[in-house]
Structure formats: C-alpha cells, structure tokens
Design an enzyme around this catalytic site. Sequence first.
Site, PDB file in Angstrom:
ATOM      1  N   LYS A 146      -2.602  15.632  -9.131  1.00 17.59           N
ATOM      2  CA  LYS A 146      -2.112  15.754  -9.889  1.00 17.59           C
ATOM      3  C   LYS A 146      -1.424  16.424 -10.269  1.00 17.59           C
ATOM      4  O   LYS A 146      -0.178  16.461 -10.661  1.00 17.59           O
ATOM      5  CB  LYS A 146      -3.178  15.042 -10.499  1.00 17.59           C
ATOM      6  CG  LYS A 146      -3.859  13.674 -10.068  1.00 17.59           C
ATOM      7  CD  LYS A 146      -2.853  12.452 -10.802  1.00 17.59           C
ATOM      8  CE  LYS A 146      -3.076  10.887 -11.132  1.00 17.59           C
ATOM      9  NZ  LYS A 146      -2.187   9.896 -10.753  1.00 17.59           N
ATOM     10  N   ASP A 167       0.887  -1.063   0.289  1.00 15.48           N
ATOM     11  CA  ASP A 167       0.215   0.231  -0.284  1.00 15.48           C
ATOM     12  C   ASP A 167       0.719   1.404   0.147  1.00 15.48           C
ATOM     13  O   ASP A 167       1.559   1.539   0.961  1.00 15.48           O
ATOM     14  CB  ASP A 167      -1.193  -0.488   1.238  1.00 15.48           C
ATOM     15  CG  ASP A 167      -1.817   0.778   1.098  1.00 15.48           C
ATOM     16  OD1 ASP A 167      -1.814   2.485   0.742  1.00 15.48           O
ATOM     17  OD2 ASP A 167      -2.629   1.015   1.984  1.00 15.48           O
ATOM     18  N   TYR A 183      -8.543  14.637  -6.318  1.00 18.50           N
ATOM     19  CA  TYR A 183      -7.651  14.350  -7.481  1.00 18.50           C
ATOM     20  C   TYR A 183      -6.611  15.094  -8.408  1.00 18.50           C
ATOM     21  O   TYR A 183      -5.740  15.396  -7.950  1.00 18.50           O
ATOM     22  CB  TYR A 183      -8.955  13.471  -8.275  1.00 18.50           C
ATOM     23  CG  TYR A 183      -8.063  13.147  -9.400  1.00 18.50           C
ATOM     24  CD1 TYR A 183      -7.431  11.935  -9.267  1.00 18.50           C
ATOM     25  CD2 TYR A 183      -8.239  13.092 -10.755  1.00 18.50           C
ATOM     26  CE1 TYR A 183      -6.874  10.891 -10.121  1.00 18.50           C
ATOM     27  CE2 TYR A 183      -7.287  12.517 -12.018  1.00 18.50           C
ATOM     28  CZ  TYR A 183      -6.900  11.403 -11.169  1.00 18.50           C
ATOM     29  OH  TYR A 183      -6.396  10.870 -12.226  1.00 18.50           O
ATOM     30  N   THR A 225     -12.316   2.862 -15.906  1.00 12.77           N
ATOM     31  CA  THR A 225     -13.710   3.960 -16.366  1.00 12.77           C
ATOM     32  C   THR A 225     -14.523   3.132 -16.860  1.00 12.77           C
ATOM     33  O   THR A 225     -15.172   3.341 -17.985  1.00 12.77           O
ATOM     34  CB  THR A 225     -12.926   5.153 -17.393  1.00 12.77           C
ATOM     35  OG1 THR A 225     -11.831   4.214 -17.884  1.00 12.77           O
ATOM     36  CG2 THR A 225     -12.014   5.693 -16.230  1.00 12.77           C
ATOM     37  N   THR A 240     -10.144   2.029 -18.742  1.00  9.95           N
ATOM     38  CA  THR A 240      -9.804   1.398 -17.833  1.00  9.95           C
ATOM     39  C   THR A 240     -10.617   0.364 -16.841  1.00  9.95           C
ATOM     40  O   THR A 240     -11.889   0.863 -17.060  1.00  9.95           O
ATOM     41  CB  THR A 240      -8.409   2.090 -17.269  1.00  9.95           C
ATOM     42  OG1 THR A 240      -9.117   2.929 -16.379  1.00  9.95           O
ATOM     43  CG2 THR A 240      -7.503   3.221 -18.243  1.00  9.95           C
TER      44      THR A 240
END
Length: 263
Positions: free
Chosen positions: A159, A64, A155, A193, A190
Amino acid sequence: MRALVSGGSSGIGASTCVRLAEAALARGELAQIAVCGHKLTTGQEQIVRSIQSLGGTAIALVGDLGDPDVPGQLVEAAVAEFGGLDALVANAGIASPGAICDLSVEDWDDMFSVNLRGAWLLAKASYAHLKRSRGSACFTSSMSGQLPHAGSGAYSPSKAALTMLAQTLALEWAPDGIRVNVVSPGMTHTAMTEKMYADPQIKKEREDIIPLARIGEPADIANVIEFLVGPLSGYVTGQDICVDGGFSKSILSHIPGRPSSSS
C-alpha cells in the site's frame, strides 16, 4: 461520468459505485459505471441494479487483477461499452496477515500483483482514455500504507508503494490534464472486517482510540473518492487523504501522563 471501479462488488468499492452515480446524476450528467469484481457475485449484480434504479447505466465486469492480462481487458470492455472513460478508481486489494520474514515469495508476489501491479496496469490501460477526457484517477491505499503496521505481512509495503505509484502518476499525467489522488482508509467496517467488529469488545476498544469515536463506514470513504474524481476537486492532484476519524493524527494523545485540554 464514465467510471471504472475495481473491487466494486462490496464494501468501499460498492459504495463508491453508487456514490459516483448519484453525484453524476445530481449534476445532470449521464452515470455510466463499470462495477469490477474478482468473480460475479450477487452483491455485484445488486450494485448494478441499484445504479440502474437511480437512472444510471452499469455493467458488471469480472477478472483476477493478479493476472497481468486482466486489467487491460477490463478497461477495454468499459471503454467499448461507454465510448470512453472519465474516471478510474483503483480500489481492489487483498490483505493477509503475517510476519515479514515468515512470508514465502509466493505470498509476497500475490499481494503485490493485486495491490500494486494490478492498479498500475489499470492506470496504464486507462491513460489514453483519461487523457482524451481530461479525467481523473483515485487509488485506494490504506492508513497502513502511511504508517508501519507490524504483522500485516506484505500489505503495508504494497500500500505504501501504491501511494507512491499514484503520486508519481499525478506528476507525469498533470501536463495531460489528468488528476491522480489517493484515499487512505483507516478502521472501516466492511465485509472483510465484519468478523472483527462482530466482537463488541474489540469494536469498543477501537472506537475509544478514534477521536471521532466511531468506526468508519464504506460511505465515509466513498464520499471522499467521489470528491477526488469529481469536478469540485479540479485543482487537487497528488494528494493522499487519510479518512480515519482523526486516529493517525492522535498518536501523541496516547502518551501516558501527557497534559490534555481537560487537565
């Protein structure tokens, strides 16, 4: 090519592991790939077998990245197996939608611990080995790290910070001959998604606003990552390449009434 790929169990990471092996073997090099995932999955095991079937060497590593001890352990295990490291692909990431002001401190910290801190600690642990090999690193950011994305929670901020981390490392590591670059995927099909693109209407509406008129595939991103960590990009560092079919550069095209080449 001795490479460690985080988030290598599926999607972009899995495609990258195989692409790195294919490219190295095509150059007549050994292909030694550490396929890292959050936990051991059949997908990760399949990627290892795929690389082995090509003639390369692959190992599955798990941990993790939200645990600050794990990134160093992953690098140590890969180096112990391969005798060094030529490339780091910091690809692992998590996403969780939400309004910024609705996030808890725990939500914020979880996102940054994996998307940013985990990548930083992987880089920190890899530095001495990449310096020795004069290797390279690539960080997987996002189109959402280049442009604000309302409702993406932490997010987009994580990023954007990841991109700046990578570009700062590019300058700090350049004297050591280490190159560092960023790939920022756009809309990509992916496992994460899959549910969204299973809706044909959403898929069609998204394709309609992408200049190349299709949703990206993991291989589209993997090809760019392989270029950025491979020998053909030997004079490229500090760059952020957005792989989005032209979408992020098409914003002016969506202004109503704007003249077009066909009018």
